[in-house]
Scaffold this motif. Structure first.
Motif, PDB file in Angstrom:
ATOM      1  N   VAL A  72       0.859  -1.179   0.000  1.00 42.80           N
ATOM      2  CA  VAL A  72       0.000   0.000   0.000  1.00 42.80           C
ATOM      3  C   VAL A  72       0.899   1.233   0.000  1.00 42.80           C
ATOM      4  O   VAL A  72       1.848   1.306   0.792  1.00 42.80           O
ATOM      5  N   PRO A  73       0.646   2.221  -0.868  1.00 38.69           N
ATOM      6  CA  PRO A  73       1.557   3.366  -0.954  1.00 38.69           C
ATOM      7  C   PRO A  73       1.451   4.302   0.244  1.00 38.69           C
ATOM      8  O   PRO A  73       0.451   4.323   0.958  1.00 38.69           O
ATOM      9  N   GLY A  74       2.514   5.066   0.423  1.00 39.18           N
ATOM     10  CA  GLY A  74       2.537   6.091   1.454  1.00 39.18           C
ATOM     11  C   GLY A  74       2.574   7.472   0.839  1.00 39.18           C
ATOM     12  O   GLY A  74       2.588   7.640  -0.383  1.00 39.18           O
ATOM     13  N   ILE A  75       2.613   8.485   1.720  1.00 36.90           N
ATOM     14  CA  ILE A  75       2.742   9.866   1.270  1.00 36.90           C
ATOM     15  C   ILE A  75       3.636  10.630   2.242  1.00 36.90           C
ATOM     16  O   ILE A  75       3.401  11.799   2.555  1.00 36.90           O
ATOM     17  N   TYR A  76       4.698   9.948   2.694  1.00 35.36           N
ATOM     18  CA  TYR A  76       5.588  10.550   3.675  1.00 35.36           C
ATOM     19  C   TYR A  76       6.998  10.797   3.145  1.00 35.36           C
ATOM     20  O   TYR A  76       7.819  11.385   3.845  1.00 35.36           O
ATOM     21  N   THR A  77       7.314  10.344   1.909  1.00 41.15           N
ATOM     22  CA  THR A  77       8.637  10.593   1.336  1.00 41.15           C
ATOM     23  C   THR A  77       8.519  11.418   0.060  1.00 41.15           C
ATOM     24  O   THR A  77       7.440  11.525  -0.542  1.00 41.15           O
ATOM     25  N   ASP A  78       9.648  11.978  -0.372  1.00 35.65           N
ATOM     26  CA  ASP A  78       9.658  12.740  -1.619  1.00 35.65           C
ATOM     27  C   ASP A  78       9.341  11.845  -2.809  1.00 35.65           C
ATOM     28  O   ASP A  78       8.658  12.268  -3.750  1.00 35.65           O
ATOM     29  N   THR A  79       9.842  10.606  -2.800  1.00 37.81           N
ATOM     30  CA  THR A  79       9.577   9.688  -3.907  1.00 37.81           C
ATOM     31  C   THR A  79       8.089   9.368  -4.006  1.00 37.81           C
ATOM     32  O   THR A  79       7.515   9.342  -5.109  1.00 37.81           O
ATOM     33  N   GLN A  80       7.463   9.115  -2.875  1.00 37.68           N
ATOM     34  CA  GLN A  80       6.028   8.858  -2.870  1.00 37.68           C
ATOM     35  C   GLN A  80       5.258  10.081  -3.359  1.00 37.68           C
ATOM     36  O   GLN A  80       4.324   9.964  -4.164  1.00 37.68           O
ATOM     37  N   THR A  81       5.662  11.244  -2.894  1.00 33.48           N
ATOM     38  CA  THR A  81       4.980  12.477  -3.285  1.00 33.48           C
ATOM     39  C   THR A  81       5.098  12.709  -4.786  1.00 33.48           C
ATOM     40  O   THR A  81       4.120  13.106  -5.446  1.00 33.48           O
ATOM     41  N   ALA A  82       6.277  12.435  -5.344  1.00 33.65           N
ATOM     42  CA  ALA A  82       6.459  12.577  -6.786  1.00 33.65           C
ATOM     43  C   ALA A  82       5.580  11.598  -7.552  1.00 33.65           C
ATOM     44  O   ALA A  82       5.020  11.925  -8.609  1.00 33.65           O
ATOM     45  N   GLY A  83       5.433  10.379  -7.017  1.00 30.69           N
ATOM     46  CA  GLY A  83       4.542   9.415  -7.655  1.00 30.69           C
ATOM     47  C   GLY A  83       3.094   9.879  -7.645  1.00 30.69           C
ATOM     48  O   GLY A  83       2.375   9.745  -8.642  1.00 30.69           O
ATOM     49  N   TRP A  84       2.675  10.434  -6.518  1.00 30.69           N
ATOM     50  CA  TRP A  84       1.301  10.947  -6.441  1.00 30.69           C
ATOM     51  C   TRP A  84       1.096  12.155  -7.350  1.00 30.69           C
ATOM     52  O   TRP A  84      -0.011  12.366  -7.871  1.00 30.69           O
ATOM     53  N   ALA A  85       2.143  12.947  -7.565  1.00 32.37           N
ATOM     54  CA  ALA A  85       2.017  14.085  -8.469  1.00 32.37           C
ATOM     55  C   ALA A  85       1.681  13.625  -9.890  1.00 32.37           C
ATOM     56  O   ALA A  85       0.904  14.270 -10.603  1.00 32.37           O
ATOM     57  N   ALA A 162      -0.064  16.098   4.938  1.00 31.86           N
ATOM     58  CA  ALA A 162      -0.898  17.139   4.335  1.00 31.86           C
ATOM     59  C   ALA A 162      -0.059  18.066   3.462  1.00 31.86           C
ATOM     60  O   ALA A 162      -0.479  18.472   2.361  1.00 31.86           O
ATOM     61  N   GLU A 163       1.138  18.391   3.931  1.00 32.01           N
ATOM     62  CA  GLU A 163       2.029  19.235   3.135  1.00 32.01           C
ATOM     63  C   GLU A 163       2.439  18.520   1.853  1.00 32.01           C
ATOM     64  O   GLU A 163       2.476  19.122   0.771  1.00 32.01           O
ATOM     65  N   ASN A 164       2.740  17.232   1.959  1.00 37.46           N
ATOM     66  CA  ASN A 164       3.100  16.458   0.765  1.00 37.46           C
ATOM     67  C   ASN A 164       1.934  16.361  -0.209  1.00 37.46           C
ATOM     68  O   ASN A 164       2.125  16.398  -1.427  1.00 37.46           O
ATOM     69  N   ALA A 165       0.723  16.216   0.314  1.00 35.33           N
ATOM     70  CA  ALA A 165      -0.449  16.139  -0.559  1.00 35.33           C
ATOM     71  C   ALA A 165      -0.642  17.435  -1.335  1.00 35.33           C
ATOM     72  O   ALA A 165      -1.047  17.418  -2.506  1.00 35.33           O
ATOM     73  N   ARG A 166      -0.354  18.550  -0.708  1.00 36.79           N
ATOM     74  CA  ARG A 166      -0.425  19.833  -1.430  1.00 36.79           C
ATOM     75  C   ARG A 166       0.633  19.876  -2.520  1.00 36.79           C
ATOM     76  O   ARG A 166       0.363  20.284  -3.660  1.00 36.79           O
ATOM     77  N   ARG A 167       1.841  19.454  -2.195  1.00 39.73           N
ATOM     78  CA  ARG A 167       2.914  19.454  -3.194  1.00 39.73           C
ATOM     79  C   ARG A 167       2.594  18.522  -4.361  1.00 39.73           C
ATOM     80  O   ARG A 167       2.999  18.771  -5.494  1.00 39.73           O
ATOM     81  N   ALA A 168       1.866  17.450  -4.064  1.00 40.78           N
ATOM     82  CA  ALA A 168       1.525  16.475  -5.103  1.00 40.78           C
ATOM     83  C   ALA A 168       0.369  16.931  -5.983  1.00 40.78           C
ATOM     84  O   ALA A 168       0.072  16.274  -6.982  1.00 40.78           O
TER      85      ALA A 168
END
Length: 361
Positions: A72-85, A162-168
């Motif tokens: 299951v994916p996360g949203i706590y690393t830069d790599t995960q955030t880039a994937g969600w973007a 939440a900050e990563n979700a905004r960046r994504a």
């Protein structure tokens, strides 16, 4: 049937939806990589379903300590955030709206996810659930009780997510406060027997949820935040929908009126049409904001509950698996395809991105 309530646009807080069909969050276990990052496959899957008025992602881990299921994916690393973007870009290019759901399993996880360390919960009480580990389903154990510092760190994890979700590039976020997850563990008097600020009364048991909500609101603003809850949830050894716990949820719904959320995403229970409508009428009696109704809705029942003015939108889970064009099928009256349960949580593209849109013939 252009006048179907499901096909009418709706505004949920700051979220302007083209229709009242929400794609419910569904764990699909396709992040089969060491980073637990979404891939191009996720982008394709979600973009295929962009006809929904709103997509809620699968529950994504807010930290490594939140993990409770494999792949299951996360949203706590830069790599995960880039994937969600990549996911949000694909959904937006297809005309859709998408919010990120934040998940944390807490005591319902297992040491196999943490190199042998015990997971933590509100108190050292086994929830009696099962965790899906790399070597298969295993019974939960008695967890560690959170220290006050660990609670503060966990709230900070939600803020960082939440900050990563905004960046994504997400359109908003949803807190997973459903089922046996961490937030419901804090709400549950059988699992939360703390004597500090986070336990001892229904108001104190709700403080963890409200503190997480405050942290996420600082990043997003309340009108782009939803909360998914399941007051009637029954599972394991600790979750039983007794009248006492249902009454606690009634009071919590009233309290959440103060939060000016985009919506509450509320799980119903199986039953007759009238039983379902009676339950959501109970929720509506306490919560004045937008309600998204979830669990086992058909097109007919979804239209009916919307037509009665009890809820503002309806979410569909399993129908979206095999019907990426679900809203178009509702619009045209096309039959629904059935999903292959054997591929719900396994495989790559098979049973995930290979379901076709309807074609006559």
């Amino acid at each position: 049937m252009p006048t179907q309530p499901l096909l009418q646009p709706v505004r949920l807080g700051a979220l302007e939806l083209a229709n009242s069909v929400v794609m419910a969050p569904m764990t699909r276990a396709r992040a089969q990589n060491a980073e637990l990052a979404p891939t191009d496959l996720h982008a394709t899957y979600y973009a295929q379903r962009a006809g929904a008025g709103l997509i809620v992602t699968e529950g994504t881990w807010v930290s490594p300590d939140a993990i409770g299921f494999i792949n299951v994916p996360g949203i706590y690393t830069d790599t995960q955030t880039a994937g969600w973007a990549k996911v949000t870009e694909a959904v937006h290019a297809a005309g859709g709206r998408i919010v990120s759901q934040f998940g944390h399993l807490g005591a319902a996880s297992h040491p196999d996810h943490f190199g042998g360390r015990l997971p933590a919960g509100p108190s050292a009480i086994n929830p009696g659930e099962k965790s899906f580990t790399p070597s298969g389903p295993k019974d939960t154990l008695t967890p560690r009780a959170y220290t006050a510092a660990e609670i503060a760190d966990t709230i900070a994890d939600y803020r960082h997510a939440a900050e990563n979700a905004r960046r994504a590039g997400f359109d908003g976020v949803e807190l997973h406060a459903q089922g046996p997850h961490l937030i419901p563990q804090f709400l549950n008097p059988r699992l939360n027997q703390r004597t500090d600020a986070y336990g001892g009364s229904s108001e104190k048991r709700a403080k963890f949820l409200l503190d997480v909500l405050d942290a996420v609101t600082d990043v997003w603003g309340s009108d782009r935040i939803g909360v998914k809850m399941s007051p009637g949830w029954t599972s394991g050894t600790a979750f039983t929908a007794a009248e006492e716990t249902l009454a606690d949820y009634d009071q919590l719904l009233k309290k959440l009126n103060d939060s000016d959320l985009a919506y509450l995403h509320l799980l119903g229970t199986a039953g007759t049409t009238e039983e379902r409508i009676a339950l959501f009428s109970r929720y509506r009696a306490h919560y004045l904001g937008n309600i998204v109704a979830n669990l086992g809705f058909t097109q007919t029942l979804g239209n009916e509950i919307l037509d009665r003015g009890i809820v503002n939108a309806v979410s569909f889970g399993a129908p979206f698996i095999a019907n990426p064009d679900l809203v178009e099928r509702f619009t045209q009256g096309h039959p629904l395809a059935d999903g292959d349960r054997d591929t719900y949580y396994a495989g790559h593209g098979e049973g995930y991105t290979d379901y076709p849109a309807f074609t006559a013939g």
